[in-house]
Structures are given as C-alpha cells and as structure tokens.
Scaffold this motif. Structure first.
Motif, PDB file in Angstrom:
ATOM      1  N   VAL A  16       0.853  -1.196   0.000  1.00 55.06           N
ATOM      2  CA  VAL A  16       0.000   0.000   0.000  1.00 55.06           C
ATOM      3  C   VAL A  16       0.887   1.244   0.000  1.00 55.06           C
ATOM      4  O   VAL A  16       1.357   1.687   1.035  1.00 55.06           O
ATOM      5  CB  VAL A  16      -0.926  -0.001   1.238  1.00 55.06           C
ATOM      6  CG1 VAL A  16      -1.824   1.236   1.243  1.00 55.06           C
ATOM      7  CG2 VAL A  16      -1.759  -1.272   1.283  1.00 55.06           C
ATOM      8  N   LEU A 155       9.523  18.291  -6.962  1.00 57.34           N
ATOM      9  CA  LEU A 155       8.967  19.456  -6.264  1.00 57.34           C
ATOM     10  C   LEU A 155       9.339  20.703  -7.073  1.00 57.34           C
ATOM     11  O   LEU A 155      10.520  20.983  -7.281  1.00 57.34           O
ATOM     12  CB  LEU A 155       9.576  19.504  -4.854  1.00 57.34           C
ATOM     13  CG  LEU A 155       9.082  20.576  -3.896  1.00 57.34           C
ATOM     14  CD1 LEU A 155       7.596  20.375  -3.589  1.00 57.34           C
ATOM     15  CD2 LEU A 155       9.883  20.535  -2.602  1.00 57.34           C
ATOM     16  N   ALA A 235      -6.074   2.161  -0.740  1.00 56.32           N
ATOM     17  CA  ALA A 235      -6.611   1.134   0.169  1.00 56.32           C
ATOM     18  C   ALA A 235      -7.533   1.861   1.133  1.00 56.32           C
ATOM     19  O   ALA A 235      -7.178   2.911   1.670  1.00 56.32           O
ATOM     20  CB  ALA A 235      -5.483   0.476   0.932  1.00 56.32           C
ATOM     21  N   LEU A 500       9.779  17.134   6.490  1.00 58.55           N
ATOM     22  CA  LEU A 500      10.106  16.261   5.356  1.00 58.55           C
ATOM     23  C   LEU A 500       9.380  14.930   5.460  1.00 58.55           C
ATOM     24  O   LEU A 500       9.569  14.047   4.619  1.00 58.55           O
ATOM     25  CB  LEU A 500      11.616  15.975   5.325  1.00 58.55           C
ATOM     26  CG  LEU A 500      12.535  17.164   5.111  1.00 58.55           C
ATOM     27  CD1 LEU A 500      13.986  16.709   5.110  1.00 58.55           C
ATOM     28  CD2 LEU A 500      12.208  17.875   3.816  1.00 58.55           C
TER      29      LEU A 500
HETATM   30  C1  LIG Z   1      11.989  18.081  -0.276  1.00 54.65           C
HETATM   31  C2  LIG Z   1      12.293  16.801   0.433  1.00 54.65           C
HETATM   32  C3  LIG Z   1      13.593  16.293   0.401  1.00 54.65           C
HETATM   33  C4  LIG Z   1      13.888  15.110   1.082  1.00 54.65           C
HETATM   34  N1  LIG Z   1      15.147  14.579   0.946  1.00 54.65           N
HETATM   35  C5  LIG Z   1      15.438  13.418   1.567  1.00 54.65           C
HETATM   36  C6  LIG Z   1      16.695  12.792   1.361  1.00 54.65           C
HETATM   37  O1  LIG Z   1      17.514  13.211   0.530  1.00 54.65           O
HETATM   38  N2  LIG Z   1      16.966  11.670   2.090  1.00 54.65           N
HETATM   39  C7  LIG Z   1      16.056  11.125   2.959  1.00 54.65           C
HETATM   40  O2  LIG Z   1      16.372  10.112   3.596  1.00 54.65           O
HETATM   41  N3  LIG Z   1      14.834  11.667   3.117  1.00 54.65           N
HETATM   42  C8  LIG Z   1      14.491  12.774   2.425  1.00 54.65           C
HETATM   43  N4  LIG Z   1      13.235  13.297   2.551  1.00 54.65           N
HETATM   44  C9  LIG Z   1      12.234  12.521   3.303  1.00 54.65           C
HETATM   45  C10 LIG Z   1      11.818  11.290   2.468  1.00 54.65           C
HETATM   46  O3  LIG Z   1      11.531  11.700   1.156  1.00 54.65           O
HETATM   47  C11 LIG Z   1      10.583  10.575   3.036  1.00 54.65           C
HETATM   48  O4  LIG Z   1      10.755  10.362   4.401  1.00 54.65           O
HETATM   49  C12 LIG Z   1      10.432   9.223   2.317  1.00 54.65           C
HETATM   50  O5  LIG Z   1      10.332   9.442   0.934  1.00 54.65           O
HETATM   51  C13 LIG Z   1       9.222   8.457   2.808  1.00 54.65           C
HETATM   52  O6  LIG Z   1       9.151   7.274   2.047  1.00 54.65           O
HETATM   53  P1  LIG Z   1       7.865   6.360   2.163  1.00 54.65           P
HETATM   54  O7  LIG Z   1       8.056   5.236   1.231  1.00 54.65           O
HETATM   55  O8  LIG Z   1       7.614   6.058   3.587  1.00 54.65           O
HETATM   56  O9  LIG Z   1       6.655   7.304   1.709  1.00 54.65           O
HETATM   57  P2  LIG Z   1       6.345   8.097   0.375  1.00 54.65           P
HETATM   58  O10 LIG Z   1       7.524   8.209  -0.521  1.00 54.65           O
HETATM   59  O11 LIG Z   1       5.676   9.357   0.769  1.00 54.65           O
HETATM   60  O12 LIG Z   1       5.290   7.151  -0.361  1.00 54.65           O
HETATM   61  C14 LIG Z   1       4.043   6.872   0.231  1.00 54.65           C
HETATM   62  C15 LIG Z   1       3.004   6.712  -0.860  1.00 54.65           C
HETATM   63  O13 LIG Z   1       1.826   6.122  -0.294  1.00 54.65           O
HETATM   64  C16 LIG Z   1       0.699   6.673  -0.938  1.00 54.65           C
HETATM   65  N5  LIG Z   1      -0.504   6.448  -0.151  1.00 54.65           N
HETATM   66  C17 LIG Z   1      -0.976   7.153   0.901  1.00 54.65           C
HETATM   67  N6  LIG Z   1      -2.143   6.628   1.324  1.00 54.65           N
HETATM   68  C18 LIG Z   1      -2.420   5.568   0.537  1.00 54.65           C
HETATM   69  C19 LIG Z   1      -3.491   4.636   0.454  1.00 54.65           C
HETATM   70  N7  LIG Z   1      -4.553   4.701   1.281  1.00 54.65           N
HETATM   71  N8  LIG Z   1      -3.464   3.685  -0.504  1.00 54.65           N
HETATM   72  C20 LIG Z   1      -2.421   3.607  -1.385  1.00 54.65           C
HETATM   73  N9  LIG Z   1      -1.381   4.489  -1.362  1.00 54.65           N
HETATM   74  C21 LIG Z   1      -1.381   5.442  -0.414  1.00 54.65           C
HETATM   75  C22 LIG Z   1       1.070   8.135  -1.081  1.00 54.65           C
HETATM   76  O14 LIG Z   1       0.271   8.759  -2.039  1.00 54.65           O
HETATM   77  C23 LIG Z   1       2.555   8.029  -1.471  1.00 54.65           C
HETATM   78  O15 LIG Z   1       2.690   7.985  -2.866  1.00 54.65           O
HETATM   79  C24 LIG Z   1      12.896  14.449   1.842  1.00 54.65           C
HETATM   80  C25 LIG Z   1      11.586  14.949   1.867  1.00 54.65           C
HETATM   81  C26 LIG Z   1      11.275  16.103   1.147  1.00 54.65           C
HETATM   82  C27 LIG Z   1       9.866  16.615   1.173  1.00 54.65           C
END
Ligand SMILES: Cc1cc2nc3c(=O)[nH]c(=O)nc-3n(C[C@H](O)[C@H](O)[C@H](O)COP(=O)(O)OP(=O)(O)OC[C@H]3O[C@@H](n4cnc5c(N)ncnc54)[C@H](O)[C@@H]3O)c2cc1C
Length: 565
Positions: A16, A155, A235, A500
């Motif tokens: 998810v 972004l 989901a 972030l």
């Molecule tokens: C500008 C910026 C720069 C950053 N740079 C860094 C960096 O260089 N290094 C680093 O370690 N961290 C960095 N971060 C933080 C990092 O990007 C995030 O912590 C990380 O990407 C989170 O990964 P994730 O897989 O948990 O979630 P995400 O990448 O946010 O993916 C989660 C996905 O789940 C989807 N979703 C939500 N609800 C549902 C649902 N009900 N059903 C299906 N899908 C759903 C969302 O739409 C999203 O696409 C940065 C953040 C930002 C904003």
C-alpha cells in the motif's frame, strides 16, 4: 501496461503505497519469487520519495564507506538516539544496509553514487566527516515508456524551470557562475537546451536526478519484474480474520474491489505529515496556534496509520520530535495559494542569518534543517506564531540568492513584487517591512557583524563543524559560513515550520511485522518507510536517514515475506 485490479484478485503481497519503502519491499519480494501488487492512492507514483533529495544514509556502504567502522557507526547511533536506541533494529540496519545497496545495484535498475556529506553531528562520538551517505544516480525516465507520465514530477520549487539540478556541487556552481565564466555559461546553455528539448518531446524533463531518479529507478525495477503499480487506487480498509490480515478493500476508478494477500499486506503509505488532525495534536507549534506548511505530497494523510490501527496496530506519538523538521518559505503561485520552498542551501552561506521578530538570532544557521527547526520551535515557545526571517545583504543576495529568489542576474523585483522577498535600503527599513523590531535588528546584526568581520561567531559557533562548512562558500575565508551583513539594500524571506515526513509510526518487529498493544505481531500486517517508527527516535543524524532505513527495512521485510531471511 499495468492491468486494472479486479474484484477477488489474489496475490502473495499487497503493498500500500509507492514510495521508497513500498517499492523496495515489492522489488525484493518479487525478486525472491513472490507475486506482488502495489497500489497507490494518487494518480502518480513515487510519493515523497520523488520529491526528495534521493540521499540514503548507509554506514559501511561500499561507495564511500571503505573506512567506516561498524563499532563507530553503532556508537554514533547510540549517542544520537539516546533513550530510543533499539539495539536489535540498529544491528539489523548496520548489518543489512550495505548488503541492501549492493543487492539493488546488482539485481535491479537502482544505482547510487557517492557523496561527500559529513554526518550532521560529526563531532559527536562515532560521527564521521564524510562517507555514510549515497545519492541515487541520475536516470533517463524515457526508459519508463508510457509510465513516465505516471511518475510524480519533482517538487517545483527546487527545480529551475522544471529542470532538476544534478545534486553535485559542481552542477550548482556552474549555475551560480553562468554570468561570470564562459565555461559555466556553455555548461548551463547545454543543460537548458537538453531540458527544453525533452519538455517538447515528453511534456516534462526526462533526465532526472535525486529522489525523482530514485523513485523512477525503483518503479523501473518493478515493471521489469511485472509488478503492477495501480495508481488512483487507495486502500480504504484492511480485511482481517482469525488468521490476521488477509487483504484489503481498494477504491479503484471502476469501483471498490477486494484483493487477497496470501503472505501479507505491507503498509507503505508514507506517514501522516498531511493528516491535519494528528499533526494538530502532535506538533508543539500547532498546539500553540501557529502555522505548519509541508512540502510532503497531499496524499500522505496517514491512511496507513488509520488502516493499521483499525486492525489492532499500536501507534503512539512518542518521539520528542514527531517529524523531520524543515524550515520552509511560502512561494506565492499567483492564485492566492502557495508552494513550500525547503531551505536546504541558503542558510549555510556567509552573509545570511536567521532572526526572530525581536531581531535576535537564535541558533547556528548552518546546522541541519531539523536542528534549525527544533531550535526555532524552542525559541518561539510561548508565542502563538513560530516563524523567523532569513536576512541577507546585497552581496549575499546577489551571490547566493535567498530561498526561492535566485541570485544575479535574475532581478530581485521578480520576487519583491509577489511579496515573497522583502527589501529595505537599511536594516531598519527592512525590519519595518517584515514586522521585526527595527532597533533590535540593528543591534543584533551589529553584534553579529563585529565577530563576522574576523570570520567568528562567538554566539553560536557557526562554521565550527565539517557539516556546517559542507554547504557553505569555500571562497570565503577564514570561515566559509560567516560574513558580515554590511552592504544595502537588505533582503528578507519569512520562514515557517515545515517537515520532510513523520518519524512516529508503528512499532514493529525487526522484520516489519506490526505489533499490537500487547506487543504481539499481527499476522499478515507489515509496515515500512514512514508508516514504521523511525529507528532514529525522532533525531536526524545524517543525510538520508529516512530513505536509508526505508529501503533497508523494505529489503528485510521483502526477504522475510519470501522466507529468504
Ligand atoms: C523536499 C524533500 C527532500 C527530502 N530529501 C530526503 C533525502 O535526501 N533523504 C532522505 O532520507 N529523506 C528525504 N526526505 C524525506 C523522504 O523523502 C521521506 O521520508 C520518504 O520518501 C518516505 O518514504 P515512504 O516510502 O515512507 O513514503 P512516500 O515516498 O511518501 O510514499 C508513500 C506513498 O503512499 C501513498 N498512499 C498514501 N495513502 C495511501 C493509500 N490509502 N493507498 C495507497 N497508497 C497510499 C502516497 O500517495 C505516497 O505515494 C525528503 C523529503 C522532502 C519533502
């Protein structure tokens, strides 16, 4: 071409969310023989990962960690995480992180390049001046074919006319020097010409860097393994029975369907940065009535946490810092709304300081975004508003720019006209324009200037660590972070709190199985990425401390699901 989801469909693993956590888990599980389906709520895949810097903190990695020592990395983690040190999870992370990087580079389209990032607190025992962070290698997204259109664009505020900077300092240097050096001018002209030819051909820049490259590389790896990524498919409910979680209800463009997952459902929905109710209760500055403005995508509304809690998962806000703080400014988009600009570069530069409404500085501006954010929150305790202003003199403004306002030769009028940038011929005039105490600003800048003329910052020791100096200006001596603000006009940008992504999440086993309130693992339910509590305990030890664990524990969870661990 991704087929549509059908009601009653089954798979081994249902993931998810399509950020780094979800896609790393999906690729690992599929490569180990499982049938995997990824669902994504938004019309685009990639999540916050696609907005990010694409940097991963992985101690001992082969790219730059030849001299890294596991004991030192463990010591650093202990120092940084304090009471939240989780020995089993940290050990798994240090052991598996380098293996995970090697595996992805060997088996998939994911690739990395070394960086020169120091740890954020290199002077803390176990910290290093360089070597633990790697960066996703640039990627030509035309390799995604038709799916290129479904990749979340970068972004907008950190691109130049939609073009992504190559995260190397050399690239950015050429852009800064384009009007001063023929070599840089030619370099920039070539980069822009390529970018605009891609926009004409594909409707967006095809050659991407940083987090957009990471998300694209992970998605390409999914498609190569026939893992579908179903966009526009949130989901909405987990299906549980006596054997634990067995699937989910999903809202598709064609109606609600039920998908069964034989091995498990993996919550990878990216945390709760956009869940207004949860953050209102958790963020100190919101509790006192202030503002929060996040660059995290709007879809990260905490669905993973809601779904997991409803299935019995234990979620608590427990860390002293609920999120990775990021000072942001609000860039007007022309229709009364704003986009967040994360202040990743300017705070380190000499001739730029941050002040409160009293005109006083409150911290070492060249510390990490998280540390500056935490310091801002502490400095504004007792106030309704949590905000500060970044101030630059003419020399710094023209050389480095300020936030979204670009350096020379881009005219500052572009930004003053929209109200983004404030300007004053004198510091007092600037203070009036911002609502800062004029006398206070004059007094505090005069005090700062006294030390700054010798390259010193006795108040906050700016420039004292390798990390402070990493993004500063090496041409400025003796201290690349410090210069006086003397030449008018003066400029200011207002900074508010942003983040972030969230740090608090589900408590899990090392393998990612979500725990219930009694501490038992819920069969069939896993969490990765920001849906899983950060092993950093709400601290920010180095560049890439969310993506590094997101991919490492995604790899561990994927292998566990496949019985390969
Ligand atoms: C500008 C910026 C720069 C950053 N740079 C860094 C960096 O260089 N290094 C680093 O370690 N961290 C960095 N971060 C933080 C990092 O990007 C995030 O912590 C990380 O990407 C989170 O990964 P994730 O897989 O948990 O979630 P995400 O990448 O946010 O993916 C989660 C996905 O789940 C989807 N979703 C939500 N609800 C549902 C649902 N009900 N059903 C299906 N899908 C759903 C969302 O739409 C999203 O696409 C940065 C953040 C930002 C904003």
């Amino acid at each position: 071409m991704t087929k549509t989801l059908t009601d009653g469909q089954s798979c081994d693993v249902l993931v998810v969310g399509s950020g780094a956590g979800g896609l790393a888990t999906a690729v690992t599980a599929a490569k180990h023989g499982l049938d995997v389906v990824v669902i994504e709520k938004e019309p685009v895949f990639g999540g916050t990962t696609a907005f990010s810097g694409g940097v991963l903190w992985v101690p001992g990695n082969r790219h730059c960690g030849a001299n890294d020592n596991r004991d030192e990395a463990r010591r650093y983690m202990m120092e940084e995480t304090g009471n939240f040190y989780d020995a089993a999870a940290v050990e798994a992370y240090l052991e598996t992180g380098p293996e995970m990087l090697d595996w992805f580079e060997r088996e998939t389209s994911v690739a990395f390049v070394p960086t020169l990032y120091p740890d954020y607190h290199p002077d803390v025992p176990g910290g290093v001046d360089v070597g633990r962070s790697v960066l996703a290698a640039p990627f030509d997204t035309s390799a995604l074919g038709k799916d290129m259109k479904r990749l979340r664009p970068p972004l907008s505020t950190i691109t130049f006319m939609g073009m992504m900077f190559n995260s190397s300092n050399a690239d950015i240097k050429h852009f800064f020097n384009a009007t001063k050096s023929l070599k840089s001018f030619l370099y920039v002209s070539k980069r822009l010409a390529l970018h605009f030819s891609e926009v004409l051909r594909y409707g967006r820049g095809a050659n991407v860097t940083s987090g957009n490259a990471l998300a694209a590389r992970l998605a390409k790896s999914c498609f190569d393994l026939n893992i579908p990524i179903h966009t526009d498919c949130p989901a909405t409910k987990l299906i549980s029975g006596p054997d634990g979680v067995t699937g989910a209800e999903i809202r598709t463009p064609d109606g609600v369907v039920t998908v069964t997952a034989r091995k498990g459902v993996v919550l990878a929905a990216g945390g709760f940065a956009q869940d207004t109710d949860r953050i209102r209760k958790a963020y100190p500055h919101l509790k006192r009535g202030g503002e929060h403005f996040t660059p995290v995508p709007e879809g990260n509304t905490g669905d993973g946490i809601d779904l997991g809690e409803a299935a019995g998962g234990k979620f608590d806000v427990q860390f002293p810092n609920t999120s990775a703080w990021m000072p942001v400014s609000k860039v007007p988009t022309g229709n009364g709304s704003f986009t967040a600009f994360p202040h990743l570069l300017d705070r380190y530069k000499p001739g730029i300081v941050a002040v409160l409404k009293s005109g006083a500085r409150f911290t070492n501006e060249s510390e990490s975004y998280h540390d500056v954010g935490a310091a801002l929150m502490a400095a504004c305790e007792g106030e309704t508003e949590t905000a500060c202003w970044l101030i630059a003199d003419q020399t710094a403004m023209r050389k480095y720019g300020l936030g979204f306002a670009k350096p020379a030769p881009v005219p500052t009028a572009l930004y003053t006209r929209s109200g983004y940038l404030k300007k004053g011929r004198t510091l007092a005039e600037l203070a009036e324009a911002c609502g800062i105490d004029p006398k206070g600003l004059e007094r505090h800048i005069a005090a700062y200037n006294e030390g700054a003329r010798q390259g010193e910052d006795p108040a906050f020791r700016r420039g004292s660590t390798a990390f402070n100096r990493y993004l500063a200006d090496p041409e400025v001596t003796p201290n690349p972070c410090v210069a006086p603000l003397e030449t008018g006009p003066f400029y200011a940008v207002k900074i508010v709190m942003g983040d972030l992504g969230t740090f608090d999440g589900f408590e899990t086993t090392v393998e990612g199985q979500v725990l219930d309130r009694e501490g038992s693992a819920i069969p069939g339910l896993f969490a990765v990425g920001n849906d899983r509590a950060s092993i950093m305990g709400g601290n920010y030890p180095g560049a890439g401390i969310t993506l590094g664990p997101a991919m490492t524990f995604g790899y561990i969870t994927g292998r566990h699901l496949a019985g390969a661990a």
